[in-house]
Motif scaffolding. Structure first.
Motif, PDB file in Angstrom:
ATOM      1  N   TYR A 278      -2.709  -0.388   8.210  1.00 33.16           N
ATOM      2  CA  TYR A 278      -2.512  -1.780   8.634  1.00 33.16           C
ATOM      3  C   TYR A 278      -1.650  -1.836   9.900  1.00 33.16           C
ATOM      4  O   TYR A 278      -1.982  -2.531  10.856  1.00 33.16           O
ATOM      5  N   PHE A 279      -0.549  -1.063   9.914  1.00 33.42           N
ATOM      6  CA  PHE A 279       0.327  -1.074  11.090  1.00 33.42           C
ATOM      7  C   PHE A 279      -0.357  -0.444  12.303  1.00 33.42           C
ATOM      8  O   PHE A 279      -0.161  -0.897  13.432  1.00 33.42           O
ATOM      9  N   ARG A 280      -1.185   0.581  12.071  1.00 33.34           N
ATOM     10  CA  ARG A 280      -1.943   1.166  13.191  1.00 33.34           C
ATOM     11  C   ARG A 280      -2.953   0.161  13.731  1.00 33.34           C
ATOM     12  O   ARG A 280      -3.159   0.067  14.933  1.00 33.34           O
ATOM     13  N   PHE A 281      -3.578  -0.600  12.823  1.00 32.54           N
ATOM     14  CA  PHE A 281      -4.535  -1.635  13.221  1.00 32.54           C
ATOM     15  C   PHE A 281      -3.848  -2.684  14.090  1.00 32.54           C
ATOM     16  O   PHE A 281      -4.360  -3.073  15.138  1.00 32.54           O
ATOM     17  N   ILE A 282      -2.656  -3.127  13.661  1.00 34.98           N
ATOM     18  CA  ILE A 282      -1.921  -4.130  14.436  1.00 34.98           C
ATOM     19  C   ILE A 282      -1.534  -3.574  15.802  1.00 34.98           C
ATOM     20  O   ILE A 282      -1.671  -4.245  16.821  1.00 34.98           O
ATOM     21  N   ARG A 283      -1.061  -2.319  15.811  1.00 35.87           N
ATOM     22  CA  ARG A 283      -0.684  -1.704  17.093  1.00 35.87           C
ATOM     23  C   ARG A 283      -1.870  -1.673  18.050  1.00 35.87           C
ATOM     24  O   ARG A 283      -1.740  -2.009  19.224  1.00 35.87           O
ATOM     25  N   ASN A 284      -3.052  -1.292  17.538  1.00 34.48           N
ATOM     26  CA  ASN A 284      -4.252  -1.248  18.377  1.00 34.48           C
ATOM     27  C   ASN A 284      -4.680  -2.632  18.839  1.00 34.48           C
ATOM     28  O   ASN A 284      -5.118  -2.804  19.970  1.00 34.48           O
TER      29      ASN A 284
ATOM     30  N   SER B  91       2.241 -10.537   9.342  1.00 37.26           N
ATOM     31  CA  SER B  91       2.797  -9.355   8.673  1.00 37.26           C
ATOM     32  C   SER B  91       3.909  -9.717   7.693  1.00 37.26           C
ATOM     33  O   SER B  91       4.109  -9.021   6.697  1.00 37.26           O
ATOM     34  N   ILE B  92       4.628 -10.798   7.974  1.00 28.84           N
ATOM     35  CA  ILE B  92       5.688 -11.240   7.071  1.00 28.84           C
ATOM     36  C   ILE B  92       5.107 -11.591   5.701  1.00 28.84           C
ATOM     37  O   ILE B  92       5.764 -11.440   4.669  1.00 28.84           O
ATOM     38  N   ILE B  93       3.846 -12.045   5.699  1.00 29.76           N
ATOM     39  CA  ILE B  93       3.178 -12.385   4.432  1.00 29.76           C
ATOM     40  C   ILE B  93       2.390 -11.193   3.895  1.00 29.76           C
ATOM     41  O   ILE B  93       2.464 -10.863   2.711  1.00 29.76           O
ATOM     42  N   ILE B  94       1.644 -10.533   4.776  1.00 29.57           N
ATOM     43  CA  ILE B  94       0.697  -9.495   4.335  1.00 29.57           C
ATOM     44  C   ILE B  94       1.397  -8.253   3.796  1.00 29.57           C
ATOM     45  O   ILE B  94       1.048  -7.748   2.725  1.00 29.57           O
ATOM     46  N   VAL B  95       2.408  -7.757   4.525  1.00 34.15           N
ATOM     47  CA  VAL B  95       3.053  -6.506   4.116  1.00 34.15           C
ATOM     48  C   VAL B  95       3.741  -6.636   2.754  1.00 34.15           C
ATOM     49  O   VAL B  95       3.521  -5.796   1.870  1.00 34.15           O
ATOM     50  N   PRO B  96       4.572  -7.689   2.515  1.00 36.72           N
ATOM     51  CA  PRO B  96       5.160  -7.815   1.172  1.00 36.72           C
ATOM     52  C   PRO B  96       4.106  -7.964   0.070  1.00 36.72           C
ATOM     53  O   PRO B  96       4.291  -7.466  -1.039  1.00 36.72           O
TER      54      PRO B  96
ATOM     55  N   LEU C 206      -1.615   7.434  -7.663  1.00 37.81           N
ATOM     56  CA  LEU C 206      -2.640   6.948  -6.737  1.00 37.81           C
ATOM     57  C   LEU C 206      -2.225   5.632  -6.080  1.00 37.81           C
ATOM     58  O   LEU C 206      -2.486   5.415  -4.899  1.00 37.81           O
ATOM     59  N   SER C 207      -1.582   4.748  -6.849  1.00 34.17           N
ATOM     60  CA  SER C 207      -1.173   3.452  -6.286  1.00 34.17           C
ATOM     61  C   SER C 207      -0.136   3.638  -5.173  1.00 34.17           C
ATOM     62  O   SER C 207      -0.209   2.985  -4.139  1.00 34.17           O
ATOM     63  N   ILE C 208       0.810   4.547  -5.384  1.00 28.85           N
ATOM     64  CA  ILE C 208       1.824   4.803  -4.342  1.00 28.85           C
ATOM     65  C   ILE C 208       1.174   5.468  -3.127  1.00 28.85           C
ATOM     66  O   ILE C 208       1.388   5.044  -1.982  1.00 28.85           O
ATOM     67  N   TYR C 209       0.359   6.490  -3.380  1.00 33.30           N
ATOM     68  CA  TYR C 209      -0.281   7.231  -2.284  1.00 33.30           C
ATOM     69  C   TYR C 209      -1.181   6.313  -1.457  1.00 33.30           C
ATOM     70  O   TYR C 209      -1.074   6.233  -0.232  1.00 33.30           O
ATOM     71  N   ASP C 210      -2.098   5.617  -2.149  1.00 32.67           N
ATOM     72  CA  ASP C 210      -3.030   4.730  -1.441  1.00 32.67           C
ATOM     73  C   ASP C 210      -2.315   3.535  -0.826  1.00 32.67           C
ATOM     74  O   ASP C 210      -2.704   3.050   0.236  1.00 32.67           O
ATOM     75  N   GLY C 211      -1.285   3.041  -1.496  1.00 30.88           N
ATOM     76  CA  GLY C 211      -0.529   1.906  -0.965  1.00 30.88           C
ATOM     77  C   GLY C 211       0.145   2.243   0.354  1.00 30.88           C
ATOM     78  O   GLY C 211       0.049   1.495   1.333  1.00 30.88           O
ATOM     79  N   ILE C 212       0.810   3.389   0.391  1.00 30.72           N
ATOM     80  CA  ILE C 212       1.491   3.822   1.630  1.00 30.72           C
ATOM     81  C   ILE C 212       0.463   4.078   2.732  1.00 30.72           C
ATOM     82  O   ILE C 212       0.655   3.715   3.887  1.00 30.72           O
ATOM     83  N   LYS C 213      -0.663   4.705   2.352  1.00 33.26           N
ATOM     84  CA  LYS C 213      -1.728   4.974   3.330  1.00 33.26           C
ATOM     85  C   LYS C 213      -2.294   3.664   3.888  1.00 33.26           C
ATOM     86  O   LYS C 213      -2.516   3.535   5.094  1.00 33.26           O
ATOM     87  N   LEU C 214      -2.517   2.696   3.014  1.00 37.13           N
ATOM     88  CA  LEU C 214      -3.070   1.400   3.436  1.00 37.13           C
ATOM     89  C   LEU C 214      -2.116   0.649   4.359  1.00 37.13           C
ATOM     90  O   LEU C 214      -2.527   0.079   5.372  1.00 37.13           O
ATOM     91  N   ILE C 215      -0.827   0.678   4.020  1.00 34.28           N
ATOM     92  CA  ILE C 215       0.169   0.011   4.868  1.00 34.28           C
ATOM     93  C   ILE C 215       0.235   0.694   6.239  1.00 34.28           C
ATOM     94  O   ILE C 215       0.321   0.034   7.276  1.00 34.28           O
ATOM     95  N   GLY C 216       0.156   2.026   6.242  1.00 31.31           N
ATOM     96  CA  GLY C 216       0.136   2.768   7.511  1.00 31.31           C
ATOM     97  C   GLY C 216      -1.067   2.400   8.360  1.00 31.31           C
ATOM     98  O   GLY C 216      -0.954   2.188   9.568  1.00 31.31           O
TER      99      GLY C 216
END
Length: 198
Positions: free
Chosen positions: A183-189, A109-114, A171-181
């Motif tokens: 990603y974090f749900r995927f990691i939690r699962n 995540s230190i690499i992927i999220v940034p 769209l970039s902000i909306y989809d970017g925030i959605k994608l990051i969210g």
């Protein structure tokens, strides 16, 4: 060891049970059969609930670690009580796997999220650039104040470019925030449920 990505996840139920039986060798035949029967029942019940063999094996953890748990339990005269101890053994085994998985995904995540944020901001900047370029085109056609058809088309193209730029930026902000969210749900699962959706 991450059993889901390692050797254990490649086992079939039959192979898992063979390895468990072999690892339970220090126990008496009666106690060994008792553990094996309860594991058979555990597989049967979990498969009726819709789990695959691989899901069940992941939850149970390594057969050798499970055997070690039961051998220690019998040797310490704590006794044996059906599926509660299977659950305790599988929790003990899978907690190590989950700890490793948490550490790996935390490091990634230190690499992927940034990187995801950088891509999102790059598209946002591109959208803003299109928007500014479009406004410059419109403004230029008005400054030149020409009624020719060429400047009219430049102004119309500038308007479309500006609208397109705004669309990309939003769209970039909306989809970017959605994608990051996501990603974090995927990691939690992955960490909490071994990658199974909840």
């Amino acid at each position: 060891m991450n059993f889901k990505d390692g050797i254990v996840i490649l086992l079939t139920k039959q192979e898992y049970m063979q390895r468990l039986y072999k690892a339970l060798k220090p126990l008496s035949k009666e106690n060994r059969n008792k553990v094996m029967n309860d594991y058979e029942l555990q597989f049967s019940q979990e498969m009726k609930n819709g789990k695959t063999e691989q899901d069940i094996i992941y939850d149970l953890g390594s057969p050798e670690d499970a055997a070690e748990y039961f051998i220690n339990m019998y040797q310490s005269d704590r006794g044996y009580h059906d599926h509660y101890n299977i659950e305790q053994a599988s929790n003990k085994n899978s907690s190590t796997a989950h700890s490793w998985e948490a550490a790996i995904w935390g490091t990634l995540s230190i690499i992927i999220v940034p990187t995801m944020i950088a891509i999102m901001l790059a598209f946002f900047a591109l959208g803003i650039a299109f928007c500014i370029a479009g406004m410059v085109m419109v403004f230029s056609s008005f400054i030149l104040n020409s009624l020719s058809i060429g400047f009219f088309f430049i102004a119309v193209a500038g308007v479309f470019l500006s609208v397109f730029g705004i669309f990309i930026a939003i769209l970039s902000i909306y989809d970017g925030i959605k994608l990051i969210g996501k990603y974090f749900r995927f990691i939690r699962n992955r960490i909490k449920y071994g990658g199974k959706a909840k």
